[in-house]
Design an enzyme around this catalytic site. Structure first.
Site, PDB file in Angstrom:
ATOM      1  N   PHE A 128       0.856  -1.192   0.000  1.00 59.56           N
ATOM      2  CA  PHE A 128       0.000   0.000   0.000  1.00 59.56           C
ATOM      3  C   PHE A 128       0.887   1.235   0.000  1.00 59.56           C
ATOM      4  O   PHE A 128       1.775   1.370   0.839  1.00 59.56           O
ATOM      5  CB  PHE A 128      -0.927   0.040   1.221  1.00 59.56           C
ATOM      6  CG  PHE A 128      -1.826   1.252   1.195  1.00 59.56           C
ATOM      7  CD1 PHE A 128      -2.942   1.292   0.366  1.00 59.56           C
ATOM      8  CD2 PHE A 128      -1.537   2.369   1.962  1.00 59.56           C
ATOM      9  CE1 PHE A 128      -3.762   2.421   0.313  1.00 59.56           C
ATOM     10  CE2 PHE A 128      -2.348   3.505   1.916  1.00 59.56           C
ATOM     11  CZ  PHE A 128      -3.464   3.525   1.091  1.00 59.56           C
ATOM     12  N   ASP A 215       9.257   2.680   1.853  1.00 60.10           N
ATOM     13  CA  ASP A 215       8.061   3.370   2.334  1.00 60.10           C
ATOM     14  C   ASP A 215       7.932   3.072   3.829  1.00 60.10           C
ATOM     15  O   ASP A 215       7.477   1.999   4.225  1.00 60.10           O
ATOM     16  CB  ASP A 215       6.837   2.887   1.546  1.00 60.10           C
ATOM     17  CG  ASP A 215       5.541   3.546   2.019  1.00 60.10           C
ATOM     18  OD1 ASP A 215       5.529   4.113   3.126  1.00 60.10           O
ATOM     19  OD2 ASP A 215       4.543   3.474   1.271  1.00 60.10           O
ATOM     20  N   LYS A 244       2.512   9.785   8.384  1.00 64.32           N
ATOM     21  CA  LYS A 244       1.715   9.393   9.555  1.00 64.32           C
ATOM     22  C   LYS A 244       2.169   9.978  10.911  1.00 64.32           C
ATOM     23  O   LYS A 244       1.678  11.014  11.297  1.00 64.32           O
ATOM     24  CB  LYS A 244       1.594   7.871   9.608  1.00 64.32           C
ATOM     25  CG  LYS A 244       0.733   7.327   8.456  1.00 64.32           C
ATOM     26  CD  LYS A 244       0.141   5.960   8.735  1.00 64.32           C
ATOM     27  CE  LYS A 244      -1.005   5.659   7.806  1.00 64.32           C
ATOM     28  NZ  LYS A 244      -0.642   4.967   6.575  1.00 64.32           N
TER      29      LYS A 244
HETATM   30  C1  LIG Z   1      -0.885   5.282   5.142  1.00 67.91           C
HETATM   31  C2  LIG Z   1       0.151   4.859   4.198  1.00 67.91           C
HETATM   32  C3  LIG Z   1       0.392   5.570   3.002  1.00 67.91           C
HETATM   33  C4  LIG Z   1      -0.475   6.726   2.555  1.00 67.91           C
HETATM   34  O1  LIG Z   1      -0.443   7.797   3.443  1.00 67.91           O
HETATM   35  P1  LIG Z   1      -1.551   8.961   3.300  1.00 67.91           P
HETATM   36  O2  LIG Z   1      -1.066   9.999   4.301  1.00 67.91           O
HETATM   37  O3  LIG Z   1      -2.866   8.372   3.653  1.00 67.91           O
HETATM   38  O4  LIG Z   1      -1.506   9.464   1.912  1.00 67.91           O
HETATM   39  C5  LIG Z   1       1.420   5.142   2.189  1.00 67.91           C
HETATM   40  N1  LIG Z   1       2.187   4.091   2.520  1.00 67.91           N
HETATM   41  C6  LIG Z   1       1.998   3.388   3.654  1.00 67.91           C
HETATM   42  C7  LIG Z   1       2.902   2.241   3.977  1.00 67.91           C
HETATM   43  C8  LIG Z   1       0.961   3.731   4.524  1.00 67.91           C
HETATM   44  O5  LIG Z   1       0.754   3.014   5.624  1.00 67.91           O
END
Ligand SMILES: *Cc1c(COP(=O)(O)O)cnc(C)c1O
Length: 393
Positions: A128, A215, A244
């Site tokens: 994701f 990420d 986050k």
């Molecule tokens: C939450 C998340 C995102 C996206 O972040 P947003 O602030 O909602 O755009 C991308 N990568 C990972 C691993 C995430 O947990």
């Protein structure tokens, strides 16, 4: 009453009015134990005094100037992130998706400078990376892509935790310039790869001159017991994204780069109006200082072990529990059946949890959670799980 909010979310029937540490308090003064932290955002819990103080003080002075001018808080925050990561520089934005967009653009620029017209990035199944067009194209979940074709090109998908699949992809595709991967998959079900997976990725990237892009939007900012999850391995990526928990609820994202990757996004190549504004940076500076002052990152390892051992003990006679796994306070409890209903059942018992990938209960409690609260979490949720598997057997 009809709502005038777009129906993009299936919301639970509760509205919170305020928070105190690990607790959220609803409009009727009911207290809920928050084991999700607003999806790995409020790592310091709710209404932490250090964040409160920082944003109050900053809001008295200055909220925003734009990136047309120098921003002292941005410089200060970048210095701290570089000190913690060993990276070279930072681009600030406002969310995780935006941080990954910066990483993707950076990889494409890297490819073009190598003389490739259609550079491609290796991404993983069950990953994701966000909801913008490029990041949903990078995401390994067809539900998230459904209805939004044509997708952004230039992504090559392989299974997670499978080095040979990457070798095969590299042998067949000369356009690959980068690997984008979560050190632990969050939305995909708290998937923890083999201990040497990141080391192997680092090696491959060095051999093939690829950018290793991690990420860390969910796994970063202390959640796994290190500031960055990659610090459990003896490696350093070329690009790394955060968001986050960086602002503990104040929106801020960051794309960190190192070496040649740090020199690619030059003046005019990328930008953001709000990115790294004085207010957001003041919150993030307070977050980093508090993690250190309260020793929260080291404690996350011990707390994670307490939670893991607690669940293992309380669920040991339940043959429907497939796995209890964690890295620090990134915790998954996998059942042998779909269990999305558990979120509502737990809510009724004033416990906030999440279920991801259909069968995995995901816990991302605040790093400030204490031993008594851990005990309450483990006992309450274990009872809920045992009742549920008995009833649905
Ligand atoms: C939450 C998340 C995102 C996206 O972040 P947003 O602030 O909602 O755009 C991308 N990568 C990972 C691993 C995430 O947990």
């Amino acid at each position: 009453m009809t709502s005038h909010i777009m129906p993009t979310y299936n919301r639970l029937p509760v509205t919170f009015d305020r928070g105190e540490g690990v607790w959220l308090i609803d409009e009727n003064n009911n207290r809920y134990l928050d084991a999700l932290s607003g999806i790995a955002v409020c790592n310091l819990g709710h209404a932490h005094s250090a964040v409160h103080k920082a944003i109050c003080e900053q809001s008295k002075k200055l909220l925003h100037t734009s990136n047309i001018y120098k921003i002292a808080n941005q410089e200060k925050l970048a210095d701290k992130l570089i000190e913690k990561s060993g990276m070279d520089n930072v681009f600030f934005c406002n969310s995780g998706a935006e941080a990954n967009e910066a990483a993707i653009k950076l990889a494409r620029k890297f490819g073009h400078e190598k003389g490739l017209d259609s550079p491609a990035i290796i991404v993983m199944e069950k990953s994701f990376h966000g909801r913008t067009l490029a990041t949903l194209s990078a995401t390994g979940n067809s539900k998230i892509q459904q209805g939004f074709a044509p997708l952004v090109e230039g992504f090559v998908r392989v299974p997670y935790n499978d080095i040979n699949a990457i070798k095969t992809a590299l042998a067949h595709n000369k356009n690959i310039v980068a690997i984008l991967v979560e050190p632990i998959q969050g939305e995909g079900g708290i998937n923890i790869p083999a201990p040497d997976y990141l080391n192997e990725l680092r090696k491959l990237c060095d051999q093939h001159e690829l950018l290793l892009m991690l990420d860390e939007i969910q796994s970063g900012v202390g959640r796994t017991g290190k500031f960055f999850a990659f610090q459990h391995n003896d490696i350093i990526p070329d690009v790394c994204t955060l968001a986050k928990a960086l602002g503990n609820g104040v929106p801020i994202g960051a794309c960190l780069a190192r070496g040649k990757a740090a020199q690619l996004l030059t003046a005019g190549a990328h930008g953001s109006t709000f990115g790294g504004n004085p207010l957001a940076c003041s919150a993030a500076i307070a977050v980093l200082a508090t993690l250190d002052n309260e020793n929260l990152i080291e404690l996350a390892t011990q707390k994670g072990k307490l939670i893991h051992d607690g669940f293992t003990e309380h669920l040991k006679n339940n043959s429907h529990v497939v796995d209890v796994r964690n890295k620090g306070l990134m915790i998954g409890i996998e059942l042998d059946r779909p269990c999305a209903e558990l979120v509502k059942i737990a809510l009724e018992q004033h416990l906030l949890i999440n279920v991801t990938n259909d069968t995995t209960i995901r816990l991302l409690p605040p790093l400030i959670i204490d031993e008594l609260q851990i005990k309450l979490l483990v006992e309450t949720l274990s009872t809920i799980i045992n009742d549920y598997t008995e009833k649905t057997a």
